[in-house]
Design a protein around this motif. Structure first.
Motif, mmCIF file in Angstrom:
data_model
loop_
_atom_site.group_PDB
_atom_site.id
_atom_site.type_symbol
_atom_site.label_atom_id
_atom_site.label_comp_id
_atom_site.label_asym_id
_atom_site.label_seq_id
_atom_site.Cartn_x
_atom_site.Cartn_y
_atom_site.Cartn_z
ATOM 1 N N MET A 1 43.546 -46.132 -10.074
ATOM 2 C CA MET A 1 42.248 -46.450 -9.498
ATOM 3 C C MET A 1 41.204 -45.425 -9.929
ATOM 4 O O MET A 1 40.034 -45.772 -10.165
ATOM 5 C CB MET A 1 42.338 -46.498 -7.974
ATOM 6 C CG MET A 1 41.028 -46.851 -7.266
ATOM 7 S SD MET A 1 40.448 -48.530 -7.664
ATOM 8 C CE MET A 1 41.555 -49.495 -6.621
ATOM 9 N N GLU B 1 37.767 -46.356 -11.783
ATOM 10 C CA GLU B 1 36.496 -45.973 -11.154
ATOM 11 C C GLU B 1 35.658 -45.123 -12.100
ATOM 12 O O GLU B 1 34.440 -45.300 -12.205
ATOM 13 C CB GLU B 1 36.764 -45.209 -9.861
ATOM 14 C CG GLU B 1 35.493 -44.852 -9.096
ATOM 15 C CD GLU B 1 35.785 -44.204 -7.758
ATOM 16 O OE1 GLU B 1 34.823 -43.876 -7.038
ATOM 17 O OE2 GLU B 1 36.976 -44.017 -7.433
ATOM 18 N N TRP C 1 31.425 -51.861 -5.258
ATOM 19 C CA TRP C 1 32.688 -51.301 -5.724
ATOM 20 C C TRP C 1 33.808 -51.463 -4.688
ATOM 21 O O TRP C 1 34.920 -51.885 -5.007
ATOM 22 C CB TRP C 1 32.501 -49.827 -6.073
ATOM 23 C CG TRP C 1 33.776 -49.117 -6.421
ATOM 24 C CD1 TRP C 1 34.382 -48.107 -5.728
ATOM 25 C CD2 TRP C 1 34.609 -49.361 -7.563
ATOM 26 N NE1 TRP C 1 35.530 -47.716 -6.358
ATOM 27 C CE2 TRP C 1 35.699 -48.475 -7.489
ATOM 28 C CE3 TRP C 1 34.537 -50.259 -8.624
ATOM 29 C CZ2 TRP C 1 36.710 -48.451 -8.438
ATOM 30 C CZ3 TRP C 1 35.541 -50.243 -9.576
ATOM 31 C CH2 TRP C 1 36.617 -49.341 -9.481
ATOM 32 N N ASN C 2 33.545 -51.138 -3.438
ATOM 33 C CA ASN C 2 34.575 -51.234 -2.399
ATOM 34 C C ASN C 2 35.029 -52.678 -2.172
ATOM 35 O O ASN C 2 36.162 -52.913 -1.746
ATOM 36 C CB ASN C 2 34.066 -50.642 -1.085
ATOM 37 C CG ASN C 2 33.909 -49.133 -1.151
ATOM 38 O OD1 ASN C 2 34.647 -48.457 -1.865
ATOM 39 N ND2 ASN C 2 32.940 -48.594 -0.424
ATOM 40 N N LYS D 1 37.016 -53.529 -6.042
ATOM 41 C CA LYS D 1 37.834 -52.581 -6.807
ATOM 42 C C LYS D 1 39.315 -52.955 -6.852
ATOM 43 O O LYS D 1 39.962 -52.806 -7.899
ATOM 44 C CB LYS D 1 37.649 -51.172 -6.264
ATOM 45 C CG LYS D 1 38.114 -50.973 -4.825
ATOM 46 C CD LYS D 1 37.856 -49.530 -4.373
ATOM 47 C CE LYS D 1 38.345 -49.298 -2.955
ATOM 48 N NZ LYS D 1 38.086 -47.904 -2.506
#
Length: 316
Positions: free
Chosen positions: A206, A210, A236-237, A240
């Motif tokens: 991750m 990111e 993003w949250n 992701k």
């Protein structure tokens, strides 16, 4: 020649200042469920978000300038009311401050829009540079405009023949065969060790994903799917986990859904004023999902696969 073709969707970043738009995006993302590969599922989620936003824009007739004019009119009316009664009460002061705050937010949204259109990198928003961004955007639009084009043997007023000649020209450009292929038998390419191979076969983390996503400039030109990189930063949250699964699936499956792999061809002018087709370059525009997958693979494999003599692959 007349302008034609389908008008492509473009996510206007000023829409993201509307809480209703944010809720539309979140709800559509969660409610869009399809069976298929992960890149297909994410493509469908973005596709549905796109159509929901098109409907929202049509229903709301979103126009920042008209909202700014409306708030300015309300402030002026409020000031006239205060002058008529001769007293500025606490209630009226609070109402005026609220409208000034709304005006400031609208000015900021307007500035974000023109910064996106101008593609200016060195100057940041939030300093009320709207006029400057507008001027740069107008200059870019004039510079990119093809005011006239001459093709030998073709009447410039015959749009059908002009279109056919342009298509034929670029078909030939893409069908030219390479006449010379260099021999690389004696080039000392890198050889992967056991440890290198193991590292390349590890799952993408991750943190790696990111880092790649947030390294993409938020105000770059929009991708063919119409979503700027700032969309992936902002949500993003929300995205992701599925984005990570999609990238991991690519490394094991080795296939990409065709619409994620689709590219658009854009024309770049070599000169400020062109008169013939040889004055135009072609570039490929990648979708957002493809670009993210590509950047991740390059990031994790570059140090292992690219040797020092391959100078074309130098990190910026």
């Amino acid at each position: 020649m007349e302008r034609g073709g389908v008008k492509l969707f473009r996510l206007d970043i000023k829409w993201l200042e509307e809480m209703e738009v944010v809720e539309v995006i979140k709800t559509t993302w969660h409610n869009t469920i399809f069976i298929g590969s992960l890149d297909f599922q994410l493509h469908k989620k973005l596709f549905n978000i796109k159509h929901k936003l098109i409907v929202w824009k049509k229903d709301n007739n979103f126009n920042v300038q008209s909202k700014i004019d409306e708030v300015l009119y309300e402030i002026e009316a409020l000031d006239q009311h205060v002058q008529s009664i001769g007293v500025l009460t606490e209630e009226l002061m609070g109402e005026r401050n609220s409208k000034l705050k709304s005006l400031h937010n609208l000015r900021r949204v307007e500035e974000l829009y023109w910064k996106q259109i101008s593609r200016t990198k060195w100057l940041k928003e939030s300093n009320m540079n709207t006029k400057f961004f507008h001027s740069i955007a107008s200059t870019r639009r004039r510079k990119n405009d093809i005011s006239g084009l001459t093709i030998p043997g073709i009447d410039a007023d015959d749009s059908v023949k002009m279109e056919g000649a342009i298509i034929d020209h670029f078909k030939k450009a893409f069908s030219i065969k390479v006449k010379f292929t260099p021999k690389l038998e004696k080039v000392p390419f890198k050889v992967l060790t056991v440890d290198m191979s193991s590292n390349l076969e590890c799952n993408i983390s991750m943190e790696e994903l990111e880092g790649v996503v947030f390294a993409l400039l938020s105000d770059k030109a929009l991708d063919p799917d119409g979503f700027p990189h700032s969309f992936f930063h902002r949500f993003w949250n929300l995205i992701k986990s599925e984005l990570l699964e999609m990238v991991r699936a690519l490394t094991t499956r080795g296939e990409i859904f065709k619409w994620v792999n689709a590219t658009y061809i854009a024309l770049i002018l070599k000169k400020s004023v062109i008169a013939e087709l040889s004055n135009i370059w072609l570039i490929n525009l990648l979708t957002s999902l493809y670009k993210i997958m590509e950047k991740v693979l390059i990031e994790v494999s570059l140090t292992f696969l690219i040797s020092n003599i391959q100078s074309a692959f130098i990190l910026e």
